[in-house]
Scaffold this motif. Sequence first.
Motif, mmCIF file in Angstrom:
data_model
loop_
_atom_site.group_PDB
_atom_site.id
_atom_site.type_symbol
_atom_site.label_atom_id
_atom_site.label_comp_id
_atom_site.label_asym_id
_atom_site.label_seq_id
_atom_site.Cartn_x
_atom_site.Cartn_y
_atom_site.Cartn_z
ATOM 1 N N GLY A 145 9.784 -16.902 2.356
ATOM 2 C CA GLY A 145 10.219 -16.132 1.202
ATOM 3 C C GLY A 145 10.078 -14.641 1.428
ATOM 4 O O GLY A 145 10.202 -14.152 2.549
ATOM 5 N N ALA A 146 9.830 -13.928 0.339
ATOM 6 C CA ALA A 146 9.673 -12.476 0.410
ATOM 7 C C ALA A 146 8.683 -12.039 -0.662
ATOM 8 O O ALA A 146 8.417 -12.770 -1.622
ATOM 9 N N MET A 147 8.115 -10.851 -0.477
ATOM 10 C CA MET A 147 7.168 -10.300 -1.435
ATOM 11 C C MET A 147 7.728 -8.993 -1.976
ATOM 12 O O MET A 147 8.050 -8.077 -1.216
ATOM 13 N N ILE A 148 7.865 -8.938 -3.310
ATOM 14 C CA ILE A 148 8.252 -7.695 -3.990
ATOM 15 C C ILE A 148 6.981 -7.034 -4.495
ATOM 16 O O ILE A 148 6.224 -7.637 -5.271
ATOM 17 N N ALA A 149 6.731 -5.807 -4.019
ATOM 18 C CA ALA A 149 5.519 -5.077 -4.410
ATOM 19 C C ALA A 149 5.925 -3.816 -5.171
ATOM 20 O O ALA A 149 6.617 -2.951 -4.633
ATOM 21 N N LYS A 158 2.502 7.082 -12.301
ATOM 22 C CA LYS A 158 3.361 8.069 -11.648
ATOM 23 C C LYS A 158 3.816 7.540 -10.279
ATOM 24 O O LYS A 158 3.226 6.630 -9.721
ATOM 25 N N ALA A 159 4.868 8.155 -9.752
ATOM 26 C CA ALA A 159 5.338 7.901 -8.379
ATOM 27 C C ALA A 159 5.537 6.417 -8.119
ATOM 28 O O ALA A 159 4.930 5.820 -7.226
ATOM 29 N N LEU A 160 6.390 5.796 -8.923
ATOM 30 C CA LEU A 160 6.653 4.370 -8.757
ATOM 31 C C LEU A 160 7.406 4.105 -7.448
ATOM 32 O O LEU A 160 8.298 4.872 -7.061
ATOM 33 N N SER A 161 7.037 3.021 -6.788
ATOM 34 C CA SER A 161 7.711 2.630 -5.532
ATOM 35 C C SER A 161 7.907 1.120 -5.514
ATOM 36 O O SER A 161 7.172 0.371 -6.161
ATOM 37 N N LEU A 162 8.907 0.700 -4.756
ATOM 38 C CA LEU A 162 9.193 -0.731 -4.629
ATOM 39 C C LEU A 162 9.382 -1.056 -3.152
ATOM 40 O O LEU A 162 10.126 -0.375 -2.453
ATOM 41 N N LEU A 163 8.708 -2.085 -2.695
ATOM 42 C CA LEU A 163 8.804 -2.500 -1.295
ATOM 43 C C LEU A 163 9.058 -4.000 -1.247
ATOM 44 O O LEU A 163 8.347 -4.779 -1.886
ATOM 45 N N ILE A 164 10.088 -4.418 -0.489
ATOM 46 C CA ILE A 164 10.407 -5.845 -0.325
ATOM 47 C C ILE A 164 10.217 -6.191 1.146
ATOM 48 O O ILE A 164 10.872 -5.617 2.016
ATOM 49 N N THR A 165 9.310 -7.123 1.418
ATOM 50 C CA THR A 165 9.015 -7.504 2.810
ATOM 51 C C THR A 165 9.122 -9.015 2.971
ATOM 52 O O THR A 165 8.853 -9.772 2.034
ATOM 53 N N PRO A 166 9.526 -9.477 4.167
ATOM 54 C CA PRO A 166 9.593 -10.929 4.411
ATOM 55 C C PRO A 166 8.202 -11.527 4.493
ATOM 56 O O PRO A 166 7.248 -10.877 4.921
ATOM 57 N N GLU A 167 8.093 -12.785 4.068
ATOM 58 C CA GLU A 167 6.782 -13.446 4.071
ATOM 59 C C GLU A 167 7.002 -14.955 4.170
ATOM 60 O O GLU A 167 7.459 -15.591 3.217
ATOM 61 N N ASP A 168 6.712 -15.539 5.353
ATOM 62 C CA ASP A 168 6.949 -16.956 5.603
ATOM 63 C C ASP A 168 8.418 -17.274 5.314
ATOM 64 O O ASP A 168 9.304 -16.673 5.888
#
Length: 698
Positions: free
Chosen positions: A400-404, A388-398
């Motif tokens: 590249g980036a991290m998709i969570a 339930k309650a799906l979420s997506l967060l994209i943050t910078p990392e070095d």
Amino acid sequence: MNIEHWSLRLRVFLFFAFLAAAGIGAVCAGLYFGFHRLAIPQALNGFVFAGAISSFAILGVTVWIWLMFDENVAKPIQRLSGGMLARAHANVEDELDASTARYLGDLAPAARAVTQNLSATRNQLAETVAQETTRLVEEKEKLSALCADIPLGVALVSGAHKLAFYNGAAAELLGADHAPGLDHSVFDYLRDAPILSAYRRLCAGEGGDGHVIALTIATRHGAHTVSARLRLTHAPSEGDATPPYVLTLDDVTDDLATHVTREALLRRVVNRLRPSVAMLKTALDARASDDTLRHDARLDGAMMSELNTLIAEFHDIDATYENAKSDWWPMGTVRGADLCDALTARLEDDGIALSADVPDPLDLTLDAVQIISLIDHIAQHLTRDGAKALSLLITPEDTGAMIALGWSGEPLAVDRLDGWMRSEIDVGLANMTGRAILDLHATELWPEQGRGSRAVLKLPIRDAHRRHMTAQGRRTVAYDFDLLAKTPPKDVMDAPLSDLTYVVFDTETTGLLPSQGDEICQIAALRVVNNKIIHGEALDRLVNPGRDIPAASTAVHHITNAMVKDAPAIGVVGKQLHSFSRGAVLVAHNAPFDLEFLRRHEADIGAKFTNPVLDTVLLSAVVFGQSQDHTLDAICDRLGVRIAPEARHTAMGDTVATADVFIKMVRMAQERGINTFGEMLVQMRKHKRLLQDANDHL
């Protein structure tokens, strides 16, 4: 001697000088003849004394009358004419100040009436064409936006090989330290030999009916390789033997590098496979033909050793292939926010709600269709499992980036995730699984325990960077089609002012004394082509002066030591300015001051500033007369140019103001009959009392 170019004040002065000389001459002649008629030698001293007194009296009265006439007639007429020219050619809307010509009778009211009538007529004409102009501007902006966003670079070049149009992609491809410039030679950015060869062949009739030749060119800056198509706008004719042409440009540097890498890997496979296969085949053939070798331990050992070496080599080649495989797949740059919007819409169609966020503006390098399809595939499986309650967060990392991808529910088991990754996913290609998508992006996917009751699935993207917002917000085009018919002048002295290209520049410094160690801390420049400012062609750079900026200087231009700490040195920025102004006339307010700072560092810059120079201080003296105030603020006031308080004493703010007043004063000078650079130089040198001329090298 050209009397037509003498100023009114000079002519008035010469007129009164003539009256004084004539009066003194007449008195002296009368006394001379009177003395000889009297024939008394003892009276000579009296006649000489009377002549001296009369001469001084005549000279004094004449000088007094000339000063009064100059102050109350000549100067007001000069101010009045300058004001009328400004309103006629510089679009100044302010009314004339009649108080300066209060002793000229009806001339001042008549001049005011003429300028008011001119302003009214101009306003009526502007209203008449406003609607049509608005429509044309809207169409131009739509066309400019369309051309700017074409992914291929497009440049329109005159028969003299000067740029007359380029779009945003061409600007990014050709520009190294700064944007390319209209009226610059295309050979400043691309190697000339391939273009000249293709152009000569097209003009000779090759290229078929389309007048097109494909070629490969290297850029002069940045070591890029460009695939290009050169097409004439029309066939050469008797009246136009050198027609303009269109260059369509595509950067193939990365494609060529990828091709070279793949070819190298293939050669490595073949070169390593050939001797090993040959050796094994020779050993097997020898064993087959000689029974004594069938149980030869040495031969078995040699074959096994070669086989193990071959296996190890292939493991290494396979690892190299896997690492490089993602570079060979065509990737695109996608805004993080756009990726979130597309995912949200895609899952919404599947009946799944997703809250997505990108805290920082990011550009991701990936195959958007594949990544969106992969996350959609996972989200559908998670939803079926009760997430339930799906979420997506994209943050910078070095780098590249991290998709969570997060959800409320049980954490995901690794073996279950592996099963989903083995399933085929519809991305428009056959046999494309989640695992294949991860391999193509050289990444992995793993589950983690999130905060509280939430679980997370993490997907790193190896190539991403923060999006840098620009003032324009999007790429634009630059063009001036009049340049297609322009013939470069053979001698700058004979070149019409309207045919020259100008670079208006300004500097901010640590102080006013370069001889005592003061240095430049900011440089700004704009290009002016066909009497128009090309706002997209600008240079604005901070410079590390190599010394502290005094607080008194910071209070003027607001540049601090912290701002210039990581800025490049004058050698780098000066070279950029030199390239930016190649082939142009330099324009500045008090140019000798700025040029002295630059010329002291020509060794570091690696180039000399030998451009012709026009100075707006001297140009103002030519147009408005030497007796006027020639500060930048005073000139702007006279010409109706407004400088925002926050822009004053900034390099770009003063550059824009200088460019505006320069364009207006050039039009006024042309109205006075000063049409060529050489004529302007002669007139400016008449005012060298005000300022040193910066054209000693010409």
